[in-house]
Design an enzyme around this catalytic site. Structure first.
Site, PDB file in Angstrom:
ATOM      1  N   TYR A 146       0.889  -1.301  -0.084  1.00 30.87           N
ATOM      2  CA  TYR A 146       0.039  -0.082   0.006  1.00 30.87           C
ATOM      3  C   TYR A 146       0.942   1.163  -0.003  1.00 30.87           C
ATOM      4  CZ  TYR A 146      -3.306   3.438   1.711  1.00 30.87           C
ATOM      5  OH  TYR A 146      -3.942   4.633   2.083  1.00 30.87           O
ATOM      6  N   ASP A 241       9.139   3.108  -0.543  1.00 29.54           N
ATOM      7  CA  ASP A 241       8.036   3.477   0.468  1.00 29.54           C
ATOM      8  C   ASP A 241       8.634   3.154   1.759  1.00 29.54           C
ATOM      9  OD1 ASP A 241       6.031   4.079   1.699  1.00 29.54           O
ATOM     10  OD2 ASP A 241       4.554   3.413   0.589  1.00 29.54           O
ATOM     11  N   LYS A 269       4.659   9.005   8.817  1.00 30.63           N
ATOM     12  CA  LYS A 269       4.334   8.416  10.086  1.00 30.63           C
ATOM     13  C   LYS A 269       5.422   8.941  11.005  1.00 30.63           C
ATOM     14  CE  LYS A 269       1.180   4.728   8.227  1.00 30.63           C
ATOM     15  NZ  LYS A 269       1.237   4.233   7.099  1.00 30.63           N
TER      16      LYS A 269
HETATM   17  C1  LIG Z   1       0.275   4.517   5.930  1.00 26.55           C
HETATM   18  C2  LIG Z   1       1.254   4.383   4.430  1.00 26.55           C
HETATM   19  C3  LIG Z   1       1.311   5.313   3.329  1.00 26.55           C
HETATM   20  C4  LIG Z   1       0.245   6.400   3.450  1.00 26.55           C
HETATM   21  O1  LIG Z   1       0.428   7.518   4.207  1.00 26.55           O
HETATM   22  P1  LIG Z   1      -0.605   8.556   4.809  1.00 26.55           P
HETATM   23  O2  LIG Z   1      -0.098   9.452   5.656  1.00 26.55           O
HETATM   24  O3  LIG Z   1      -1.591   7.569   5.456  1.00 26.55           O
HETATM   25  O4  LIG Z   1      -1.231   9.235   3.626  1.00 26.55           O
HETATM   26  C5  LIG Z   1       2.102   5.142   2.422  1.00 26.55           C
HETATM   27  N1  LIG Z   1       2.877   4.288   2.392  1.00 26.55           N
HETATM   28  C6  LIG Z   1       3.145   3.133   3.334  1.00 26.55           C
HETATM   29  C7  LIG Z   1       3.882   2.083   3.314  1.00 26.55           C
HETATM   30  C8  LIG Z   1       1.997   3.147   4.472  1.00 26.55           C
HETATM   31  O5  LIG Z   1       2.250   2.519   5.406  1.00 26.55           O
END
Ligand SMILES: *Cc1c(COP(=O)(O)O)cnc(C)c1O
Length: 430
Positions: A146, A241, A269
């Site tokens: 994701y 990511d 995060k």
């Molecule tokens: C949480 C998450 C996102 C998205 O971040 P948001 O602050 O919720 O938009 C993107 N990539 C990964 C791997 C994530 O866990």
């Protein structure tokens, strides 16, 4: 054990009239585990209190950011100091410079960084940057990863091997989804084949270097290296990511732990210390393509927000102290062991994956190493387990396909209480 849940229910009823499913992010609605979501009143350290005053040991940690625990005194103090200076100026501040410096020091491949407001913004902007740099349109991603909710990333595999994708959400144009190819995670051969065929048209490959959104799935030996080699050969960019893994599994994230350097790194995060932040960065030669230095446009009214920068700085400072990652590792290992022994004692088959302080316990006998194997989990059993744990005061993620996060605030006593809860909850499982 007799928890009264009354105020949460009242709030949920009203919320559902005002917001879709009463929530502002789908997983919070508890649809995957049944029952009604808890409304949270406050948090401190490793604990949450719901609107009825019930206390829980928290392993969601706001989905990752709260690696120090809730309301860490240094983070609170930093936010209060920033607050006293003003909440937003729409102009640069010293705090942005300080956080950027901390990021560049820690993340081995990052020389320059741009702050945004969420992980979604970071990945979306990173892909635009990759397209701008390469002059190509196609993107490769992996099943079960994701990357936030930008259009081109809400795409599932097309029918048949190695076709470009179809939308995975209403509202995503088919023509746009067709630019994204989705491949199985950890499948080196499928990836090499796809790159042989399409490599010259691919702008970038984006991956969670440790998957965290299909439950925790570590990269198989050689997988990340193969991504690096093939993208380099094809003139495509590699995007890690690290929105979850950044500052969690090592000071310098997955790129440091596995020693594979991406071209662009996405952060979120933890880097915001519990306030809304994202960031993307990389070598100077790539980041110089971002406006106003270069042609790739990207902007944000609240980007680099002083409160968020202050929380991020304070969090990274604490994480920079000696022994922190060892402590996280030790605590997470204890939690992992508690799941394992509890399941064994109750005769419940499980598979566990853990990298540092992120772990998943899958209710399946199969080894979980990609999305398909994760999907062999008994989600009804997880739902029951989740509810049994909640009734024992332990707040796990309301979905089988999420990680449990351990923070520095989890005490030996919390871990012991959790161990007992797991033992007795496992025995209730069908
Ligand atoms: C949480 C998450 C996102 C998205 O971040 P948001 O602050 O919720 O938009 C993107 N990539 C990964 C791997 C994530 O866990």
């Amino acid at each position: 054990m007799d928890r009264v849940i009354k105020r949460s229910k009242e709030l949920y009823e009203k919320a559902q009239l005002l917001m879709p499913a009463g929530v502002n992010s789908p997983v919070r609605a508890f649809r995957a585990v049944g029952g009604d979501p808890l409304f949270i009143q406050r948090a401190q350290g490793a604990h949450l209190w719901d609107a009825d005053g019930n206390r829980y040991i928290d392993y969601v940690c706001s989905w990752g950011p709260m690696i120090l625990g809730h309301r860490h005194p240094e983070v609170v103090e930093a936010i209060e100091k920033a607050l006293a200076r003003g909440t937003s100026f729409g102009a640069p501040t010293d705090l942005e410079v300080e956080l950027a410096e901390l990021i560049v020091e820690r993340m081995p491949s990052v020389e320059m960084v741009r702050m945004v407001n969420s992980g979604t913004e970071a990945t979306m902007s990173a892909i635009r940057l990759a397209r701008g740099v390469t002059g190509r349109d196609r993107v490769i991603k992996f099943e079960g990863c994701y990357h936030g909710h930008a259009d081109g990333l809400l795409v599932k595999a097309g029918s048949g091997a190695m076709t470009f994708g179809i939308p995975d959400s209403g509202g995503v144009p088919k023509a746009y989804a067709e630019l994204t190819m989705t491949l199985p995670y950890n499948d080196i051969e499928a990836f090499r084949k796809a790159m042989d065929q399409w490599g010259k048209e691919v702008a970038c490959v984006i991956v969670e270097p440790v998957a965290g959104n299909a439950g925790v799935i570590p990269p198989r030996p050689g997988f990340l290296q193969a991504l690096r080699e093939e993208t380099k050969r094809a003139g495509a960019l590699l995007i890690f990511d690290e929105v979850i893994t950044g500052f969690r599994i090592a000071p310098g994230g997955a790129q440091q732990l596995y020693n594979v350097m991406p071209d662009i790194t996405c952060l979120g995060k933890i880097v915001g210390g519990g306030l809304p932040v994202g960031a993307y960065g990389g070598p100077r030669s790539i980041m110089e393509n971002v406006a106003p230095l270069g042609p790739v446009y990207q902007a944000g009214t609240l980007s680099g927000n002083p409160l968020a920068m202050a929380a991020g700085i304070a969090t990274l400072r604490v994480l920079g102290r000696p022994g922190v990652y060892e402590e996280l590792e030790d605590k997470a290992r204890k939690l992992e062991k508690a799941f394992k022994e509890g399941a064994q004692e109750a005769g419940v088959p499980i598979w566990q994956n853990r990298v540092g302080s992120m772990l998943s316990t899958f209710f399946t006998e199969k080894e979980v190493w990609d999305y398909a194997s994760a999907k062999t989990s008994d989600t009804a059993r997880y739902a029951r387990f989740f509810r049994e744990m909640l009734s024992r005061g332990v707040y796990l993620a309301p979905s089988q396909f999420e990680a449990a996060f351990v923070s520095l605030a989890h005490s030996e006593e919390d871990l012991e209480t959790t161990r007992e809860a797991i033992r007795s909850a496992m025995k209730e499982l069908p």
